[in-house]
Design a protein around this motif. Sequence first.
Motif, PDB file in Angstrom:
ATOM      1  N   ASP A  54       0.862  -1.501   0.059  1.00 30.10           N
ATOM      2  CA  ASP A  54      -0.030   0.110  -0.358  1.00 30.10           C
ATOM      3  C   ASP A  54       0.821   1.127  -0.023  1.00 30.10           C
ATOM      4  O   ASP A  54       0.796   2.288  -0.782  1.00 30.10           O
ATOM      5  N   SER A 212      -1.775  -7.245 -14.930  1.00 28.42           N
ATOM      6  CA  SER A 212      -2.666  -5.806 -15.042  1.00 28.42           C
ATOM      7  C   SER A 212      -3.390  -6.608 -16.075  1.00 28.42           C
ATOM      8  O   SER A 212      -4.169  -5.765 -16.652  1.00 28.42           O
ATOM      9  N   PRO A 243       4.912  -0.533 -13.081  1.00 26.92           N
ATOM     10  CA  PRO A 243       3.912  -0.131 -12.179  1.00 26.92           C
ATOM     11  C   PRO A 243       2.635  -0.542 -11.808  1.00 26.92           C
ATOM     12  O   PRO A 243       1.680  -0.028 -11.375  1.00 26.92           O
ATOM     13  N   ALA A 244       1.536  -0.776 -13.389  1.00 22.46           N
ATOM     14  CA  ALA A 244       0.763  -1.290 -13.314  1.00 22.46           C
ATOM     15  C   ALA A 244      -0.031  -2.064 -12.936  1.00 22.46           C
ATOM     16  O   ALA A 244      -0.695  -3.295 -11.619  1.00 22.46           O
ATOM     17  N   TRP A 246       1.913  -3.711 -10.155  1.00 21.91           N
ATOM     18  CA  TRP A 246       1.680  -3.266  -8.157  1.00 21.91           C
ATOM     19  C   TRP A 246       0.213  -2.551  -8.288  1.00 21.91           C
ATOM     20  O   TRP A 246      -0.263  -2.912  -6.908  1.00 21.91           O
ATOM     21  N   HIS A 247       0.237  -1.993  -8.997  1.00 18.57           N
ATOM     22  CA  HIS A 247      -1.413  -0.633  -8.956  1.00 18.57           C
ATOM     23  C   HIS A 247      -2.387  -2.278  -8.868  1.00 18.57           C
ATOM     24  O   HIS A 247      -3.388  -2.056  -8.124  1.00 18.57           O
ATOM     25  N   ARG A 250      -2.166  -4.251  -5.330  1.00 18.49           N
ATOM     26  CA  ARG A 250      -2.841  -3.583  -3.981  1.00 18.49           C
ATOM     27  C   ARG A 250      -4.168  -3.545  -4.775  1.00 18.49           C
ATOM     28  O   ARG A 250      -5.326  -3.237  -3.528  1.00 18.49           O
ATOM     29  N   GLU A 251      -5.360  -3.410  -5.926  1.00 15.93           N
ATOM     30  CA  GLU A 251      -6.472  -3.503  -5.479  1.00 15.93           C
ATOM     31  C   GLU A 251      -6.498  -4.864  -4.851  1.00 15.93           C
ATOM     32  O   GLU A 251      -7.820  -4.688  -4.648  1.00 15.93           O
ATOM     33  N   ARG A 286       5.407   6.000  -8.521  1.00 16.46           N
ATOM     34  CA  ARG A 286       4.629   6.934  -8.643  1.00 16.46           C
ATOM     35  C   ARG A 286       3.458   5.544  -9.203  1.00 16.46           C
ATOM     36  O   ARG A 286       3.716   4.955 -10.467  1.00 16.46           O
ATOM     37  N   LEU A 287       2.723   5.515  -9.326  1.00 14.36           N
ATOM     38  CA  LEU A 287       1.507   4.892  -9.037  1.00 14.36           C
ATOM     39  C   LEU A 287       0.672   5.406 -10.678  1.00 14.36           C
ATOM     40  O   LEU A 287       0.798   6.682 -10.522  1.00 14.36           O
ATOM     41  N   SER A 289      -2.559   5.245 -12.892  1.00 11.33           N
ATOM     42  CA  SER A 289      -4.176   4.245 -12.296  1.00 11.33           C
ATOM     43  C   SER A 289      -5.118   4.388 -13.500  1.00 11.33           C
ATOM     44  O   SER A 289      -4.336   5.415 -14.835  1.00 11.33           O
TER      45      SER A 289
END
Length: 289
Positions: A54, A212, A243-244, A246-247, A250-251, A286-287, A289
């Motif tokens: 997170d 992702s 990063p995608a 990682w996003h 998190r989701e 940097r996320l 989204s």
Amino acid sequence: AAKRAGGNRMQIFSDDMRVEVRERIAAENRLREALAGDLTETLPIWWQPIVAADTGLVVGAEALVRMCTPQGDILGPGHFVPAAEETGLIVPLGEHVLRRAVIRLLEWTDHLDYVSVNVSPRQLAEPDFVPMLANLLAAHPALDPSRLVLEITETALLSSSVDVRERLETLKGLGVRIALDDFGTGYSSLTWLQSVPADVVKLDRSFVAGLSADPRKASIIQAVLWLARSLGMSVVAEGVEDPADWHALRELDCPSCQGYLFGKPMPPAAFAAFLQPAANRQEPLRLVS
Ligand code: C2E
Ligand code: MG
Ligand code: MG
Ligand code: MG
């Protein structure tokens, strides 16, 4: 002609074998030489951050051994850990890694919760492994043993003559934690999950990379997260580069991540700098989204 072709193939095959044998012997010699030297120089431990999904902030680090050759090359474990396993030299090598891990844990106490150390099947099977670790922990009474995580792969379960489950129970009795490394790549993952008293599941990067963009991977990860949670285990997603991804993790409420996105394995000085709060915040987190 067929016979001659066959003969030629044989020739090529045995050349390959000769090269392979020569490389094995070279690897073993290099390893013996390294183990006879100053281990902090010849077999340095590099550290890779493990972060909270997170926040992206460091919670732990994995110890990843390297070899510095007299020629000045730095070799990854693929070049010498297999030879170490075959020859039994993994025993002194593994002890060295654990000793360094304990020292760094104490040194970096304010900056991370735990360090993770890979333990090979051969080490685990060694009768001296448990007493060695018990002595090491006893020599550092200031260290909370639960801050040391031992990473085991599924092959340990298959290839070993000792009762791995019993061995792991004994290790847990020392207070250390157990992680299942490269989870999902073996063919007995569910058996492993059912029979082994592990605390952490490390999701192999083959499930994580590209997650992702791949709903099937996302479903598999979601199911493993659910399973782990119901069994009271934590999860680390390995190999997070994008990063995608990682996003997406998190989701899905994945607790922690490891991968080049957050930091590659680093020598101790670089890792110590990385651990400074300022450096930590500057990481490319940097996320999208
Ligand atoms: P592992 O335990 O699964 O360690 C993770 C490997 O993935 C490391 O490779 C790490 O550098 C790499 N990695 C981490 N993040 C990423 C990423 O985002 N992308 C990609 N492509 N790779 C990533 P490394 O350091 O070459 O280690 C390879 C294996 O060697 C380890 O796999 C572990 O099984 C073994 N190993 C390393 N150190 C030790 C040790 O001290 N003892 C034993 N027995 N085995 C070790
Ligand atoms: Mg590992
Ligand atoms: Mg792994
Ligand atoms: Mg892996």
